[in-house]
Design an enzyme around this catalytic site. Structure first.
Site, PDB file in Angstrom:
ATOM      1  N   MET A 160       0.852  -1.198   0.000  1.00 25.73           N
ATOM      2  CA  MET A 160       0.000   0.000   0.000  1.00 25.73           C
ATOM      3  C   MET A 160       0.881   1.239   0.000  1.00 25.73           C
ATOM      4  SD  MET A 160      -3.450   0.582   2.171  1.00 25.73           S
ATOM      5  CE  MET A 160      -2.756   0.669   3.796  1.00 25.73           C
ATOM      6  N   CYS A 161       1.624   1.495   1.092  1.00 25.73           N
ATOM      7  CA  CYS A 161       2.621   2.559   1.201  1.00 25.73           C
ATOM      8  C   CYS A 161       2.010   3.967   1.195  1.00 25.73           C
ATOM      9  CB  CYS A 161       3.665   2.470   0.106  1.00 25.73           C
ATOM     10  SG  CYS A 161       4.567   0.898   0.088  1.00 25.73           S
ATOM     11  N   GLY A 162       2.691   4.877   1.851  1.00 23.14           N
ATOM     12  CA  GLY A 162       2.279   6.266   1.878  1.00 23.14           C
ATOM     13  C   GLY A 162       3.413   7.175   1.450  1.00 23.14           C
TER      14      GLY A 162
END
Length: 294
Positions: free
Chosen positions: A1-3
Site C-alpha cells: 500500500m505505502c504512503g
C-alpha cells in the site's frame, strides 16, 4: 500500500520548518505502511559534497574521519545522527570516499550537494525522532512509509532510493519488468544494491537525466518504458516531480499555494499545513507529469 509525502517550498521563510512539516505529513500516513520509513531533505548547500551512510553498528563511525583522511587525502567533516552519518568533503574526493566507505562495510544512502537521506525500520514517528527530522530545514523534501510487498523489511529496502547525486525516488505500486531493466541499467553503469523495484525506477529516471533529459522528460519516459502500476515522486537538487501510470490505481493528491506545493497519498497528509484552506487541491491526472523547480 505505502504512503508518500512531498513538500516543495516556494517561500524561503518556511525553510526552517521543512522537517517539522514533512514529519507531521509522514506520521499521518503511518497506517499505509508501518514497517519502515524515510525522508530525503534538500538542505543548505555547503562547499563540496555530502555523503550519507548507514551502519547497524554505530561503532563503525569511530575514527571514520581519520580513515577517510588517509583514503582521500582530505579532512572530511563527520556528523553522526543515530545509525547514519553525513560525511562532507570536496567533490574531487567523493569517488574515492565512496569506495573507501563501501570497503568499510558502510551503506551509502545518498550523495549530493544538498540532499541527505535518513531511513530505517520502524514507524514514521520513531524514525523521525531517532534522526531529529523535525529540526531539519531545507527547500524541499520527500518521504515514504512502507508496507513491504516486493522485498524484505530492511533498512536498504526502505524508501527513498538514490541512484545519482541529489536525486531520489519514492514509489507506491509495483513494476513487472524491473529485472530486465536492472540488467540494462547495469550496462549503463547504474548498479542497484537491493531487490526493490523502486530502486530500478530511480536508476531509470537518473539514467535519462544523465542522458540530457530534464526531470519532466525523464518522468515521461517511465510511461513508455516501465511496465506496472505506480505513483512516483522524484526529488532533484532543484525541485520535485510527480507521475502516475495510465491506470492511476494508487491514490494521490496535490495541493498548491503561493508558499508551497504539497503531495500526499491522501488529503489528510497535508490537512494541517498552513494556508491549506485556500490551496488549489486536485488529483493528478493519469499518465501526466507534474514538476516544479527553482
Amino acid at each position: 500500500m505505502c504512503g508518500i509525502v512531498g513538500l516543495f517550498l516556494k517561500n524561503d521563510d518556511l525553510c526552517p520548518k521543512l522537517g517539522e512539516m514533512l514529519t507531521d505529513m509522514l506520521i499521518t500516513m503511518t497506517d499505509r505502511g508501518p514497517d519502515s520509513a524515510g525522508i530525503a531533505i534538500y538542505g543548505a548547500e555547503g562547499e563540496g559534497v555530502k555523503i550519507t551512510v548507514q551502519s547497524d553498528d554505530t561503532s563503525a563511525f569511530d575514527g571514520l574521519d581519520a580513515r577517510l583522511a588517509e583514503a582521500t587525502g582530505t579532512t572530511p567533516g563527520i556528523r553522526v545522527i543515530d545509525t547514519h552519518a553525513v560525511v562532507t568533503l570536496p567533490e574531487a574526493a567523493a569517488d574515492a570516499a565512496v569506495s573507501a566507505l563501501e570497503e568499510m562495510g558502510l551503506r551509502i544512502m545518498a550523495r549530493g550537494a544538498s540532499m541527505e537521506i535518513f531511513k530505517e525500520i520502524g514507524l514514521p514517528r520513531d524514525v523521525a525522532a531517532r534522526f531529529g527530522l523535525r529540526e531539519m530545514g531545507g527547500s524541499h523534501g520527500i518521504g515514504h512509509t512502507r508496507m513491504a510487498t516486493e522485498s524484505a523489511v530492511t533498512t536498504l529496502g526502505a524508501h527513498p532510493f538514490s541512484t545519482a547525486s541529489d536525486e531520489c525516488l519514492v514509489h507506491n505500486g509495483s513494476l513487472s519488468n524491473h529485472n530486465r531493466l536492472r540488467r540494462e541499467l547495469a550496462r549503463e553503469g547504474f548498479v542497484t544494491r537491493t531487490e526493490n523495484d523502486t530502486e530500478v525506477g530511480a536508476a531509470y529516471i537518473s539514467s535519462r537525466i544523465a542522458g540530457g533529459a530534464n526531470l519532466g522528460e525523464a518522468l515521461e519516459g517511465t510511461l513508455q518504458d516501465l511496465d506496472g502500476f505506480f505513483t512516483f515522486v522524484m526529488g532533484t537538487r532543484n525541485g520535485f516531480g510527480v507521475v502516475r501510470d495510465p491506470i492511476a490505481c494508487k491514490p494521490a493528491v496535490l495541493a498548491e499555494t503561493e508558499d508551497y506545493v504539497a503531495f500526499g497519498s491522501e488529503y489528510r497528509a497535508f490537512a494541517d499545513l498552513p494556508g491549506i484552506e485556500s490551496a488549489k487541491v486536485w488529483e493528478p491526472e493519469p499518465a501526466t507529469v507534474y514538476f516544479w523547480e527553482r
